[in-house]
Design a protein around this motif. Structure first.
Motif, short mmCIF file in Angstrom:
data_model
loop_
_atom_site.label_atom_id
_atom_site.label_comp_id
_atom_site.label_asym_id
_atom_site.label_seq_id
_atom_site.Cartn_x
_atom_site.Cartn_y
_atom_site.Cartn_z
N ASN A 19 0.82 -1.21 0.00
CA ASN A 19 0.00 0.00 0.00
C ASN A 19 0.85 1.25 0.00
O ASN A 19 2.03 1.23 0.38
CB ASN A 19 -0.91 0.03 1.23
CG ASN A 19 -1.91 -1.10 1.24
OD1 ASN A 19 -2.56 -1.38 0.24
ND2 ASN A 19 -2.03 -1.78 2.38
N CYS A 20 0.25 2.35 -0.40
CA CYS A 20 0.89 3.66 -0.34
C CYS A 20 0.55 4.27 1.02
O CYS A 20 -0.62 4.53 1.32
CB CYS A 20 0.36 4.53 -1.48
SG CYS A 20 1.00 6.20 -1.49
N VAL A 21 1.57 4.49 1.85
CA VAL A 21 1.34 4.94 3.22
C VAL A 21 2.23 6.13 3.54
O VAL A 21 3.14 6.48 2.80
CB VAL A 21 1.62 3.81 4.25
CG1 VAL A 21 0.87 2.55 3.88
CG2 VAL A 21 3.11 3.54 4.38
N VAL A 81 -2.65 4.63 5.68
CA VAL A 81 -2.78 4.17 4.30
C VAL A 81 -3.53 5.23 3.50
O VAL A 81 -4.65 5.59 3.83
CB VAL A 81 -3.51 2.82 4.22
CG1 VAL A 81 -3.72 2.43 2.76
CG2 VAL A 81 -2.74 1.74 4.96
N SER A 102 -3.49 4.97 -0.09
CA SER A 102 -3.98 4.32 -1.31
C SER A 102 -3.57 2.85 -1.29
O SER A 102 -2.46 2.53 -0.90
CB SER A 102 -3.40 5.01 -2.56
OG SER A 102 -3.75 4.29 -3.73
N ASN A 103 -4.47 1.99 -1.73
CA ASN A 103 -4.11 0.59 -1.90
C ASN A 103 -3.77 0.28 -3.35
O ASN A 103 -3.65 -0.87 -3.74
CB ASN A 103 -5.23 -0.33 -1.40
CG ASN A 103 -6.54 -0.08 -2.10
OD1 ASN A 103 -6.62 0.62 -3.11
ND2 ASN A 103 -7.61 -0.66 -1.56
N SER A 104 -3.60 1.35 -4.13
CA SER A 104 -3.20 1.22 -5.53
C SER A 104 -2.07 2.20 -5.83
O SER A 104 -2.31 3.27 -6.43
CB SER A 104 -4.40 1.48 -6.46
OG SER A 104 -4.02 1.33 -7.81
N ASN A 132 8.60 -4.83 -1.48
CA ASN A 132 7.46 -4.32 -2.25
C ASN A 132 7.77 -4.23 -3.74
O ASN A 132 7.34 -3.30 -4.42
CB ASN A 132 7.04 -2.95 -1.70
CG ASN A 132 6.34 -3.06 -0.36
OD1 ASN A 132 5.17 -3.45 -0.29
ND2 ASN A 132 7.04 -2.72 0.71
#
Length: 240
Positions: free
Chosen positions: A13-15, A27, A29-31, A62
């Motif tokens: 995820n983007c965190v 978090v 974005s999960n994209s 990742n």
């Protein structure tokens, strides 16, 4: 001065973390690939990617998310986190990363930095992350007695493309960057310096741009996701 939007990757995820604490992550974005494409479409010239899990593991974690970002975008991306040997450096450059960031190994194995910078001109940066002027390694989990300026100066003749300087106490805290320390470092070395940590407003970008040092750019993450920095306005400001 270039604005580098940060895409920090944790568990795919983007965190964003607060002061590098993996237990304090949000978090956004999960994209990550969609987020990267959005930054590109907004006009960003570079992307700043960090494999947070990899920084702790000492190896890429990742990778799938990074490759998805590379497939979704055309702008150059720099990547740090878990890059600690020549094989990993070569792997990422072959996959399309424009610049690898070496952090922990810059302290523990400086010869690798020199070897890589010579083998891949313009494609190797050094990440210097510090608390109170002292360098931290292994995902910021371990502090050293190495001073920021001393480490930076040790690579003056190595052909390093850039130094990414992060004040850990400011990172993700939305409290503004350490402009004084960043400017001092940029004035102390000939290597281009990129500011990171705490860049949370347009005023911060102006302060860095006008700090009296020739900064290459600034990295911002949380402020872009939260809307504290308007991306279009920031890009226009730094272009001018």
């Amino acid at each position: 001065m270039i604005l580098y939007p940060a895409i920090d990757l944790k568990d795919g995820n983007c965190v964003r973390l607060i002061r590098g604490d993996m237990e304090q992550s949000t978090v956004f974005s999960n994209s990550p690939d969609a987020q990267a494409r959005a930054f590109q479409d907004a006009g960003c010239e570079w992307l700043h990617l960090v494999d947070l899990n990899g920084a702790f593991a000492g190896e890429p974690v990742n990778g799938a998310a990074v490759q998805a970002i590379l497939a979704a975008t055309d702008v150059p991306a720099q990547l740090g986190g878990g890059i600690r040997d020549m094989a990993t450096i070569e792997m990422w450059l072959e996959k399309g990363i424009a610049r690898v960031i070496l952090g922990t190994v810059a302290v523990e194995n400086p010869d690798l930095v020199r070897q890589a910078a010579k083998a891949f001109p313009g494609k190797v940066a050094v990440g210097i992350d510090a608390r109170d002027g002292r360098v931290a390694t292994k995902g910021w989990a371990e502090e050293t007695d190495v001073m920021v300026t001393d480490l930076a100066r040790s690579f003056e003749d190595a052909g390093v493309a850039a130094i990414i300087y992060t004040d850990i106490n400011r990172d993700g805290a939305m409290q503004g960057p350490n402009v004084t320390a960043t400017a001092a470092l940029a004035n102390a070395v000939d290597i281009p310096v990129i500011a990171s940590g705490g860049v949370s407003s347009m005023a911060d970008l102006v302060a860095l741009r006008d700090c009296g040092a020739p900064l290459n750019g600034a990295i911002s993450g949380r402020a872009l996701y939260d809307g504290a920095i308007d991306l279009d306005a920031a890009l226009a400001l730094l272009r001018d």
